[in-house]
Design a protein around this motif. Sequence first.
Motif, PDB file in Angstrom:
ATOM      1  N   LYS A 400       0.996  -1.102   0.025  1.00  0.00           N
ATOM      2  CA  LYS A 400      -0.034   0.102  -0.033  1.00  0.00           C
ATOM      3  C   LYS A 400       1.038   1.310  -0.189  1.00  0.00           C
ATOM      4  N   GLU A 402       0.290   5.487   0.213  1.00  0.00           N
ATOM      5  CA  GLU A 402      -0.230   6.476   0.719  1.00  0.00           C
ATOM      6  C   GLU A 402       0.383   7.854   0.196  1.00  0.00           C
ATOM      7  N   VAL A 460      -3.585   4.789  -2.035  1.00  0.00           N
ATOM      8  CA  VAL A 460      -4.610   5.701  -1.253  1.00  0.00           C
ATOM      9  C   VAL A 460      -4.256   7.230  -1.423  1.00  0.00           C
TER      10      VAL A 460
END
Length: 566
Positions: A400, A402, A460
């Motif tokens: 992930k 961000e 994200v």
Amino acid sequence: MPAFELQDVLQDASVGHLTEALLKKIRSEKDTALVSPQIDTAVTRARLRAAKEFIGDSILDTSIRFRQSLNRESTFLRLPEEIITHIISLALPAHNSSTGWDVDRYQFSLNQMRMQLAATHVCSGWRDICIQLSRVWRVIDLLWPRDIIRLFATRARASSLSLRLSTSYHDDSVSNECLRQRLVVASPFLIQNMSRMQHLELHLPLRQHVAEEESRELWNTLRHLPAPRLEKFHFTVPSVNEMYLSENLFSDQAPLLRDLALGDDCSISGLLPQGFQSLQKLSLNLSFKNAHAISFAHFPIMLSNLSALVDIDLYGDCQFREHIIPSLHTIGTLPDCTVLSITSFMTNQLIHFFSALKFPSLRRLQIHSIVWSDVDSFPTCDLYSALPPAFKTRFHDVEKLEFYIEDGGVRAYAETTSDCELDLSQTYDGRPENIATQNTIKHLLRAPARILNIRPKHLVFLCDDPLEHAWMSEDIWRKALSAYPSVERLSIPEELPLGPLISALDSEEEPVCPRLKILELETATSSDRNRLKELLGWDGSRTYMFTVVVTNLSLVLEHGRWRKVS
């Protein structure tokens, strides 16, 4: 009454009943003496009073011995002393349980001290063990009363001491006069006990600069004292006038010092590393005063002489501008440094920093840099490219990624499955309509993929305040998303406008996110929802297969229809 019957009665009677019987007998004899004219009343009263005190003391002593006998027979006090010692240590408060700036630390510290003293009043056996347990008394707060400080230091015997003085903005119960008195007490205490000091922490908030004279006297006292046992020293005390000089700190005799933190009112220019060869953690606040006194180029030289460093934290002044070019050669290597945090420095300063020092073991990096358009420029001032080479190769398994988007800044955060972490934030002073600013944003959004080879499955975007379209235009979205073809899940906050994003996803010239499975939105207007239905080709004209989830509205777009979910 026969003697054997009297003996049985006395055995069955409690201490209280016996005492009451004795006192009744004394009063009876006293009344008899008062009505007898042959006896000297004053002498009799004195004898009776002495007898009463003797009997009372005897009963008290007997009661104490009786309770001690019961305690010795108790299951708890028959445990091995090592186990009792461990239980006492668990029962006492944790001295490092700091609770934040919104708590009155003075009262918090006093409560800890009272709990510690209360542990000696459970019973005599417990008290003896507590007093003999020297490590229980080694942590001392200078905000305590002077007699308590001496008591703790005495009970600690030859053990190393941990001394602290820490107040916060919310310590209203600590008056300025009280603070002055505590600082005055600290100087002679340090002179007497510096050879025993293992940890020393002194923190005062800005509002308490009224004690600056006493603070300076304390600093001038301790900085010349050798510290043979000192392992941790933190000093963040404000100074309105002159800075605290750090030359010859501890007379260069702190061979065990491992953790050093100096506030922004401590002069860094005279800090010499020769006496701190065991140093593993260093925190320096390089204020505006320090920035004018010393060039940033000095710090790689200083750090290169501290080869044992593991954790470095440098905080600068974002208003100070210094033009500095990359170093032409490597000054030194920090082979054991795994954690590095650098905040509020210019990008060109950090590029010089990484060109001068090598970090082969770095695993956690936190950076906040400022890009000044009149000094820094892309791509010649590319911070991502300047990161340590070994560190850049550790992000191939990021799941992930961000991005925190704000008005004038982009922050990237990524964490690997092998416990490596990147937190890199850059702010810039340009307006979104400027071509240079747009290019900067595109570069910062694409750099993790282009330079660190990050291939996340989940991308994200986060934002604290609503942004205008110009900060994240269709072109910026398209350039950013095209750098991450591996993305299967895309999360967008409500603060970012959806129109440019949908247009970027709908682009036929440059398709983006070909593996996208879930588009997660916090909210979406009715017009945005209609555009998303068209984008997904519910009429058969498109081939997109991802699912759209609108979390705030609890909506899911499946097979061309919006469905309410619980």
